[in-house]
Scaffold this motif. Structure first.
Motif, PDB file in Angstrom:
ATOM      1  N   MET A   1       0.843  -1.198   0.000  1.00 36.56           N
ATOM      2  CA  MET A   1       0.000   0.000   0.000  1.00 36.56           C
ATOM      3  C   MET A   1       0.882   1.254   0.000  1.00 36.56           C
ATOM      4  SD  MET A   1      -2.934   1.702   0.678  1.00 36.56           S
ATOM      5  CE  MET A   1      -4.134   0.584   1.362  1.00 36.56           C
ATOM      6  N   ILE A   2       0.675   2.121  -0.976  1.00 32.23           N
ATOM      7  CA  ILE A   2       1.436   3.381  -1.017  1.00 32.23           C
ATOM      8  C   ILE A   2       0.458   4.518  -0.711  1.00 32.23           C
ATOM      9  CG2 ILE A   2       3.016   4.832  -2.343  1.00 32.23           C
ATOM     10  CD1 ILE A   2       4.086   2.030  -2.318  1.00 32.23           C
ATOM     11  N   ARG A   3       0.739   5.243   0.368  1.00 35.20           N
ATOM     12  CA  ARG A   3      -0.125   6.363   0.754  1.00 35.20           C
ATOM     13  C   ARG A   3       0.654   7.668   0.585  1.00 35.20           C
ATOM     14  NH1 ARG A   3      -0.684   3.157   5.946  1.00 35.20           N
ATOM     15  NH2 ARG A   3      -2.687   2.095   5.914  1.00 35.20           N
ATOM     16  N   GLY A   4      -0.052   8.711   0.176  1.00 36.80           N
ATOM     17  CA  GLY A   4       0.605  10.010   0.013  1.00 36.80           C
ATOM     18  C   GLY A   4      -0.019  11.062   0.905  1.00 36.80           C
ATOM     19  N   ILE A   5       0.843  11.963   1.396  1.00 37.22           N
ATOM     20  CA  ILE A   5       0.360  13.115   2.174  1.00 37.22           C
ATOM     21  C   ILE A   5       0.585  14.346   1.289  1.00 37.22           C
ATOM     22  CG2 ILE A   5       0.644  14.457   4.297  1.00 37.22           C
ATOM     23  CD1 ILE A   5      -0.213  11.683   5.018  1.00 37.22           C
ATOM     24  N   LEU A   6      -0.506  14.905   0.781  1.00 35.42           N
ATOM     25  CA  LEU A   6      -0.408  16.021  -0.171  1.00 35.42           C
ATOM     26  C   LEU A   6      -1.058  17.273   0.404  1.00 35.42           C
ATOM     27  CD1 LEU A   6      -0.609  13.262  -2.053  1.00 35.42           C
ATOM     28  CD2 LEU A   6      -0.635  14.955  -3.836  1.00 35.42           C
ATOM     29  N   SER A   7      -0.837  18.396  -0.278  1.00 40.93           N
ATOM     30  CA  SER A   7      -1.557  19.618   0.118  1.00 40.93           C
ATOM     31  C   SER A   7      -1.520  20.611  -1.022  1.00 40.93           C
ATOM     32  CB  SER A   7      -0.922  20.267   1.353  1.00 40.93           C
ATOM     33  OG  SER A   7       0.289  20.888   1.001  1.00 40.93           O
ATOM     34  N   GLY A   8      -2.455  21.563  -0.963  1.00 41.48           N
ATOM     35  CA  GLY A   8      -2.493  22.611  -1.981  1.00 41.48           C
ATOM     36  C   GLY A   8      -1.402  23.623  -1.781  1.00 41.48           C
ATOM     37  N   LYS A   9      -1.073  23.891  -0.515  1.00 38.25           N
ATOM     38  CA  LYS A   9      -0.017  24.869  -0.267  1.00 38.25           C
ATOM     39  C   LYS A   9       0.978  24.381   0.785  1.00 38.25           C
ATOM     40  CE  LYS A   9      -1.011  28.453   2.623  1.00 38.25           C
ATOM     41  NZ  LYS A   9      -1.341  28.705   3.956  1.00 38.25           N
ATOM     42  N   GLY A  10       2.117  25.074   0.851  1.00 37.43           N
ATOM     43  CA  GLY A  10       3.183  24.648   1.762  1.00 37.43           C
ATOM     44  C   GLY A  10       2.926  25.115   3.196  1.00 37.43           C
ATOM     45  N   GLY A  11       3.630  24.518   4.127  1.00 38.87           N
ATOM     46  CA  GLY A  11       3.596  24.966   5.518  1.00 38.87           C
ATOM     47  C   GLY A  11       2.373  24.523   6.308  1.00 38.87           C
ATOM     48  N   VAL A  12       1.541  23.676   5.708  1.00 39.61           N
ATOM     49  CA  VAL A  12       0.290  23.287   6.401  1.00 39.61           C
ATOM     50  C   VAL A  12       0.502  22.121   7.378  1.00 39.61           C
ATOM     51  CG1 VAL A  12      -1.246  24.138   4.583  1.00 39.61           C
ATOM     52  CG2 VAL A  12      -0.417  21.798   4.478  1.00 39.61           C
ATOM     53  N   GLY A  13       1.647  21.435   7.256  1.00 38.08           N
ATOM     54  CA  GLY A  13       1.942  20.361   8.223  1.00 38.08           C
ATOM     55  C   GLY A  13       2.147  18.972   7.612  1.00 38.08           C
ATOM     56  N   LYS A  14       2.411  18.900   6.310  1.00 38.68           N
ATOM     57  CA  LYS A  14       2.571  17.567   5.678  1.00 38.68           C
ATOM     58  C   LYS A  14       3.706  16.763   6.301  1.00 38.68           C
ATOM     59  CE  LYS A  14       3.254  19.229   1.654  1.00 38.68           C
ATOM     60  NZ  LYS A  14       3.038  20.614   2.126  1.00 38.68           N
ATOM     61  N   THR A  15       4.870  17.394   6.458  1.00 35.91           N
ATOM     62  CA  THR A  15       6.015  16.623   6.968  1.00 35.91           C
ATOM     63  C   THR A  15       5.777  16.224   8.427  1.00 35.91           C
ATOM     64  OG1 THR A  15       7.385  17.903   5.468  1.00 35.91           O
ATOM     65  CG2 THR A  15       8.537  16.603   7.124  1.00 35.91           C
ATOM     66  N   THR A  16       5.225  17.156   9.200  1.00 36.62           N
ATOM     67  CA  THR A  16       4.890  16.858  10.601  1.00 36.62           C
ATOM     68  C   THR A  16       3.946  15.654  10.662  1.00 36.62           C
ATOM     69  OG1 THR A  16       5.007  19.236  11.027  1.00 36.62           O
ATOM     70  CG2 THR A  16       3.885  17.896  12.692  1.00 36.62           C
ATOM     71  N   ILE A  17       2.956  15.661   9.796  1.00 38.21           N
ATOM     72  CA  ILE A  17       1.953  14.580   9.806  1.00 38.21           C
ATOM     73  C   ILE A  17       2.572  13.272   9.316  1.00 38.21           C
ATOM     74  CG2 ILE A  17      -0.209  13.810   8.702  1.00 38.21           C
ATOM     75  CD1 ILE A  17      -1.074  16.842   8.886  1.00 38.21           C
ATOM     76  N   THR A  18       3.388  13.345   8.267  1.00 43.41           N
ATOM     77  CA  THR A  18       4.015  12.120   7.751  1.00 43.41           C
ATOM     78  C   THR A  18       4.818  11.430   8.853  1.00 43.41           C
ATOM     79  OG1 THR A  18       4.220  13.178   5.596  1.00 43.41           O
ATOM     80  CG2 THR A  18       5.528  11.200   5.943  1.00 43.41           C
ATOM     81  N   VAL A  19       5.635  12.219   9.543  1.00 41.10           N
ATOM     82  CA  VAL A  19       6.524  11.648  10.557  1.00 41.10           C
ATOM     83  C   VAL A  19       5.721  11.075  11.738  1.00 41.10           C
ATOM     84  CG1 VAL A  19       8.181  12.359  12.341  1.00 41.10           C
ATOM     85  CG2 VAL A  19       8.537  13.043   9.970  1.00 41.10           C
ATOM     86  N   ASN A  20       4.790  11.877  12.255  1.00 38.23           N
ATOM     87  CA  ASN A  20       4.062  11.444  13.461  1.00 38.23           C
ATOM     88  C   ASN A  20       3.050  10.347  13.171  1.00 38.23           C
ATOM     89  OD1 ASN A  20       4.928  13.217  15.874  1.00 38.23           O
ATOM     90  ND2 ASN A  20       4.791  14.638  14.142  1.00 38.23           N
TER      91      ASN A  20
END
Ligand SMILES: Nc1ncnc2c1ncn2[C@@H]1O[C@H](COP(=O)(O)OP(=O)(O)O)[C@@H](O)[C@H]1O
Ligand SMILES: [Mg+2]
Length: 259
Positions: A1-20
């Motif tokens: 299963m490959i899941r992606g964390i995307l967003s329309g704009k930067g700084g919204v918390g994608k990396t924070t969410i990916t890690v946690n």
């Protein structure tokens, strides 16, 4: 299963969410690896506080040798989280993200990819790799309109959209609520993560908040989301106010000793 964390704009918390979220899934026993797919501005390493690597994602993708697999660039964080970092150097700006897909075929792990923001070439390449995606947004109108574009492109490409992750919620009357966002986007809001200064402190300490403050509301939000997406039961820790008060007192006495 490959899941992606995307967003329309930067700084919204994608990396924070990916890690946690990655750590929360790992703690639930999922065979997960998080991968830095933000190749122009990789910063998974910054969140995890690990900077020395023999090989990174770009080394593997650029070498283009069939026997080199992404597993050569897989590392294990002290929390047990497996991760594949991307190199921070400007030398790798031209790495072609569209090559990623072939490297992820037949992955023995569930992969959670941290994407770059918006709908540029790199994020579209990440989208192409994914079986399902989560779109992160903050609760404000411009963010939601950017989020809608990402949702539309994902749906157009037949990628399963698992839902919207609403982040940095302060509970103010000028924010859009879950129901309003669902009505605008025709997409469920599957997590409602609070704005918490602990997240900013954890970044300074390079220690993911779920590890740094496991009982905080935002950390429990990550655990709840991980349980929901892996069809497991979320067990809220018992005696939470008491445990929080106890850890507060412990931290106070630690910092008094340090001074
Ligand atoms: N729930 C939150 N509460 C407070 N700050 C947050 C929260 N989520 C993310 N942040 C902060 O917002 C900033 C951007 O987060 P980041 O994960 O790097 O976003 P992105 O990857 O979408 O660019 C960082 O300083 C991070 O610590
Ligand atoms: Mg990021």
């Amino acid at each position: 299963m490959i899941r992606g964390i995307l967003s329309g704009k930067g700084g919204v918390g994608k990396t924070t969410i990916t890690v946690n979220l990655g750590i929360a899934l790992h703690n639930l026993g999922e065979n997960v690896v998080v991968l830095d797919g933000d190749l122009k501005n990789p910063n998974l390493s910054l969140h995890l506080g690990v900077f020395k690597y023999n090989l990174t994602l770009q080394d593997v993708v650029e070498k283009d040798i069939s026997h080199i697999s992404l597993l050569n660039a897989l590392y294990v964080h002290e929390t047990g989280l497996r991760f594949i970092p991307a190199h921070l150097s400007l030398n790798f700006l031209d790495t072609d993200a569209s090559k990623l897909k072939s490297f992820l075929e037949n992955s023995p792990y569930n992969v959670l990819i941290d994407s770059s923001p918006g709908l540029g070439k790199d994020s579209l390449s990440v989208l192409e790799c994914c079986d399902e995606v989560f779109v992160v947004t903050e609760p404000y109108l411009p963010d939601i309109t950017d989020c809608m574009k990402t949702l539309e492109v994902a749906k157009d490409r037949d990628v399963n959209v698992k839902g919207i992750i609403l982040n940095k919620v302060r509970g103010k009357d000028y924010e859009l609520g879950k129901e309003e966002i669902k009505a605008c986007t025709n997409t469920n809001v599957i997590a409602n993560l609070p704005f918490e200064e602990n997240v900013l402190r954890s970044l300074k300490l390079k220690n993911p908040v779920i590890n740094y403050k496991p009982l905080s509301k935002v950390s429990l939000g990550f655990n709840q989301l991980a349980a929901d997406i892996s069809d497991k039961e979320f067990v809220k820790p018992r005696f939470l106010p008491l445990k929080r008060a106890f850890s507060f007192i412990q931290n106070k006495s630690k910092s008094a000793k340090a001074n």
